[in-house]
Design an enzyme around this catalytic site. Structure first.
Site, PDB file in Angstrom:
ATOM      1  N   ARG A  17       9.107   4.024 -14.183  1.00 38.98           N
ATOM      2  CA  ARG A  17       9.864   3.916 -12.941  1.00 38.98           C
ATOM      3  C   ARG A  17       9.426   5.017 -11.992  1.00 38.98           C
ATOM      4  NH1 ARG A  17      11.008  -0.459 -13.808  1.00 38.98           N
ATOM      5  NH2 ARG A  17      13.009  -1.533 -13.875  1.00 38.98           N
ATOM      6  N   GLU A  59       9.511   3.301  -3.795  1.00 39.72           N
ATOM      7  CA  GLU A  59       8.709   2.090  -3.591  1.00 39.72           C
ATOM      8  C   GLU A  59       9.543   1.002  -2.906  1.00 39.72           C
ATOM      9  OE1 GLU A  59       7.852   1.439  -7.856  1.00 39.72           O
ATOM     10  OE2 GLU A  59       9.022  -0.388  -7.715  1.00 39.72           O
ATOM     11  N   HIS A  88       3.834  -2.356  -8.929  1.00 37.25           N
ATOM     12  CA  HIS A  88       4.894  -2.655  -9.903  1.00 37.25           C
ATOM     13  C   HIS A  88       4.699  -4.048 -10.531  1.00 37.25           C
ATOM     14  CE1 HIS A  88       9.322  -1.582 -11.000  1.00 37.25           C
ATOM     15  NE2 HIS A  88       8.742  -2.287 -11.969  1.00 37.25           N
TER      16      HIS A  88
END
Ligand code: DGY
Length: 327
Positions: free
Chosen positions: A239, A268, A286
């Site tokens: 993360r 993000e 991601h």
């Protein structure tokens, strides 16, 4: 009357069709820009939500959503949920573990290899028309086979990465985790438990696979980067926020570490601008679990959880099972 379910963002139409058998579904098949107010207002009209791991469900949201009974994350990560607050409000939380383990471990290894062997950097060199002749030390990278792999966060994905490293690439595997694995799991992964400091000092490749929480915020900052070898690579598939991205950009620019492979970022989808400037960072948006088969399995698991709860008061992967006892 069927319970009302909101699906927060686009997912596979076949999953929506499954859900429509048991729910009155509000499907957001064009990606909405959810401000917290819009999200809270929409959620308050529903009994359940299928979320993607990025929609906030905290005390303030829950207080405004008295009819809400369940939120099913399609992701394994659930730092968008305040689980204790959900338990207080008797809202069931579920996530989607297991089905993405091997796919995400594959991608962690892909980023490690790409960073260590300078794959994207050398590809850019060709695309930009710089390649004139073969050279002995052109884009010399760091060895992967036979090197030391350090894994921080040794859950299911960490263990799958360890097995790839130990058995596929003959790596020495060391790990750090909140709790130590059982002896049999350590043997299966050929992994040795070490302190975080020893891991950072010894590893040639550090892979982060720990969940994000207040405690894991900036697990890797300037001090930790300074402990790493100048030839080391750092991979984050966990993360954003686990690495201090500003400190990492500095360490990459100054050669304090050799390279990084990053699939997740602080804040993000915005990135720290300096990360975009350093050539020795491999950057991906991601996509660690993103194969069609895996993302479909994640969506189906979220749907299975919703159906099980509303039909039978059960769930496959509950995060706060105490809520089931009250349902
Ligand atoms: C997960 O499942 O947590 C992945 O990071 C996708 O959000």
């Amino acid at each position: 009357m069927k319970p009302k379910l909101i699906v927060s963002r686009p997912i596979y139409p076949e999953v929506i069709e499954r859900l429509k058998i048991d729910f009155e579904v509000t499907a957001h098949q064009t990606d909405p820009e959810w401000s917290i107010d819009r999200w809270t207002q929409a959620l308050s009209q529903h009994d359940a939500a299928l979320t993607m791991g990025i929609e906030t469900v905290n005390e303030a949201v829950l207080a405004a959503c008295p009819r809400l009974r369940m939120c099913a994350n399609l992701s394994v990560g659930y730092n968008n949920f305040d689980v204790p607050a959900m338990s207080r409000h008797k809202v069931l939380a579920t996530n989607a573990p297991d089905v993405l383990t091997e796919t995400t471990a594959d991608f962690g290894f892909a980023l490690l290899m790409a960073a260590a062997r300078r794959v994207t950097e050398s590809e850019r060199y060709i695309r930009e028309g710089h390649w004139q002749k073969w050279a002995l030390e052109s884009f010399a990278g760091m060895a992967v086979h036979g090197s030391t792999l350090g894994i921080i966060g040794m859950g299911r994905i960490g263990q799958a990465i360890a097995k790839r490293g130990a058995h596929g690439f003959n790596m020495r595997v060391i790990y750090h985790n909140r709790s130590r694995l059982s002896a049999s799991d350590e043997t299966a992964c050929k992994a040795a438990y070490v302190s975080k400091q020893a891991l950072l000092q010894q590893a040639d490749h550090v892979v982060l696979v720990l969940p994000y929480s207040k405690e894991s915020h900036h697990t890797i900052g300037a001090a930790e980067l300074a402990m790493m070898k100048p030839t080391a690579t750092l991979v984050n598939i966990a993360r954003g926020g686990i690495i201090d991205d500003a400190a990492l950009a500095k360490a990459l620019a100054s050669g304090h570490i050799a390279a990084a492979g990053l699939d997740v970022f602080e804040g993000e989808p915005k990135l720290h601008p300096d990360l975009l400037k350093v050539p020795n960072a491999v950057l991906t948006p991601h996509i660690g679990s993103s194969t069609r088969a895996t993302r479909l399995a994640m969506a189906n698991l979220a749907a299975d959880n919703l159906i099980a709860f509303f039909k039978n008061g059960s769930a496959l992967t509950p995060l706060n099972p105490e809520v089931l006892a009250h349902s």
